[in-house]
Write a protein that holds these residues in place. Structure first.
Motif, mmCIF file in Angstrom:
data_model
loop_
_atom_site.group_PDB
_atom_site.id
_atom_site.type_symbol
_atom_site.label_atom_id
_atom_site.label_comp_id
_atom_site.label_asym_id
_atom_site.label_seq_id
_atom_site.Cartn_x
_atom_site.Cartn_y
_atom_site.Cartn_z
ATOM 1 N N ALA A 39 0.811 -1.226 0.000
ATOM 2 C CA ALA A 39 0.000 0.000 0.000
ATOM 3 C C ALA A 39 0.836 1.264 0.000
ATOM 4 O O ALA A 39 0.288 2.361 -0.012
ATOM 5 N N ALA A 112 -4.253 13.528 17.876
ATOM 6 C CA ALA A 112 -2.909 14.063 17.636
ATOM 7 C C ALA A 112 -2.861 14.642 16.221
ATOM 8 O O ALA A 112 -2.383 14.003 15.280
ATOM 9 N N LEU A 159 -17.549 3.727 14.154
ATOM 10 C CA LEU A 159 -17.611 4.169 12.757
ATOM 11 C C LEU A 159 -19.021 4.145 12.159
ATOM 12 O O LEU A 159 -19.394 5.070 11.442
ATOM 13 N N GLU A 178 -10.282 7.234 1.646
ATOM 14 C CA GLU A 178 -8.981 7.125 0.980
ATOM 15 C C GLU A 178 -7.953 6.381 1.836
ATOM 16 O O GLU A 178 -6.762 6.455 1.583
ATOM 17 N N GLY A 179 -8.409 5.676 2.846
ATOM 18 C CA GLY A 179 -7.491 4.889 3.664
ATOM 19 C C GLY A 179 -7.081 5.636 4.907
ATOM 20 O O GLY A 179 -7.745 6.588 5.299
ATOM 21 N N GLY A 180 -5.968 5.187 5.498
ATOM 22 C CA GLY A 180 -5.103 4.098 5.079
ATOM 23 C C GLY A 180 -5.602 2.728 5.494
ATOM 24 O O GLY A 180 -6.791 2.541 5.832
ATOM 25 N N SER A 186 -11.256 -1.061 9.367
ATOM 26 C CA SER A 186 -12.436 -0.789 10.199
ATOM 27 C C SER A 186 -13.680 -0.612 9.344
ATOM 28 O O SER A 186 -14.761 -1.095 9.696
#
Ligand SMILES: NC(=O)c1ccc[n+]([C@@H]2O[C@H](COP(=O)([O-])OP(=O)(O)OC[C@H]3O[C@@H](n4cnc5c(N)ncnc54)[C@H](OP(=O)(O)O)[C@@H]3O)[C@@H](O)[C@H]2O)c1
Length: 245
Positions: A39, A112, A159, A178-180, A186
């Motif tokens: 990836a 963060a 989610l 778009e990820g990651g 999830s």
């Protein structure tokens, strides 16, 4: 871009290729992998995997979306900025009834985030931060001042609830993930994805690194909806019949 399936065609416009089948709520995953399933490239970023065709499709998929869902890890690694539309795509998006760029939606358990970065300060459409209630109140308040805060879940981000709140309270019906890899895990694991847009780059990396997705609660059967290619890159669009979103 050439269409190979369902009906072969030359010179297909990426915006047309990315057009959703209907107008209803949609959650699409867009991901690029090397032929050996990695990836990210040797620099730990995904941009180096995709060529011009993938970049065109990436922009076109964004131009159809209301919200761009991204894990905080990817936002930090790839230095995410706000959604910026090329003039031609902005015109086509406007013709389809979307007058502003898509909102970037950052998913984070830790909060963060660099709230002084352009993804917050230069966003035309305010950036959304999705987190859970267990985060420090001061960090949540700071995120709410920098963008739009969505709290879904107590100790972890819930989610399915987050997607419902994004749609019902914030009007983000069409979400592009778009990820990651951890966020995709999830999203797929919760049965939230309706479509997978997978680009296979013509490249065997032969390295260690993040892969498309890790362990899931079970298999996810896919229905192949279309195949396009450009310069050796394969663009596979799958419907996910088991989606529960
Ligand atoms: N090939 C591709 O198409 C593609 C796409 C995107 C990224 N990538 C690559 O993937 C790598 C990054 O991988 P990654 O797995 O770290 O990315 P990620 O899934 O974007 O980030 C993981 C972080 O996102 C937050 N997060 C993700 N899922 C969450 C959930 N369900 N609930 C709460 N927070 C969640 C957490 O942030 P906090 O730590 O803030 O809590 C977590 O630490 C990079 O090398 C990047 O270049 C590749």
């Amino acid at each position: 871009m050439r269409r190979l399936l369902p009906l072969p065609a030359e010179d297909v416009d990426p915006y047309d290729a990315a057009r959703p089948a209907g107008d209803g709520p949609l959650l699409r995953i867009n991901f690029v992998v090397s032929a050996d399933g990695l990836a990210a490239d040797e620099d730990g970023r995904s941009g180096g995997l995709g060529g011009p065709g993938d970049h065109d499709l990436f922009r076109a998929l964004r131009a159809h979306a209301d919200g761009i869902l991204v894990g905080a890890g990817t936002a930090r690694t790839e230095g995410y900025g706000p959604h910026r539309l090329r003039a031609d795509l902005a015109a086509r998006r406007a013709a389809d009834g979307r007058d502003r760029p898509a909102a970037i939606v950052l998913v984070t358990r830790s909060l963060a985030l660099d709230l002084t970065s352009e993804v917050f300060t230069a966003a035309v459409t305010p950036t959304v931060v999705v987190t859970c209630a267990a985060t420090p109140a001061a960090a949540r308040a700071a995120a709410a001042r920098a963008g739009v805060l969505v709290v879904a879940g107590e100790d972890q981000v819930d989610l399915p609830l987050a997607v419902r709140l994004l749609r019902e309270d914030h009007g983000l019906a069409h979400l592009l993930c778009e990820g990651g890899p951890r966020l995709v895990q999830s999203v797929l694991g919760a049965g939230l994805a309706d479509e997978l847009c997978l680009t296979v780059a013509p490249l065997v990396l032969g390295a260690e690194g993040p892969r498309f997705v890790g362990r899931l609660p079970g298999r996810v059967p896919l229905d192949l909806a279309s195949v396009h290619d450009q310069g050796g890159e394969l663009f596979l669009r799958y419907r996910i019949p088991a989606a529960r979103g």
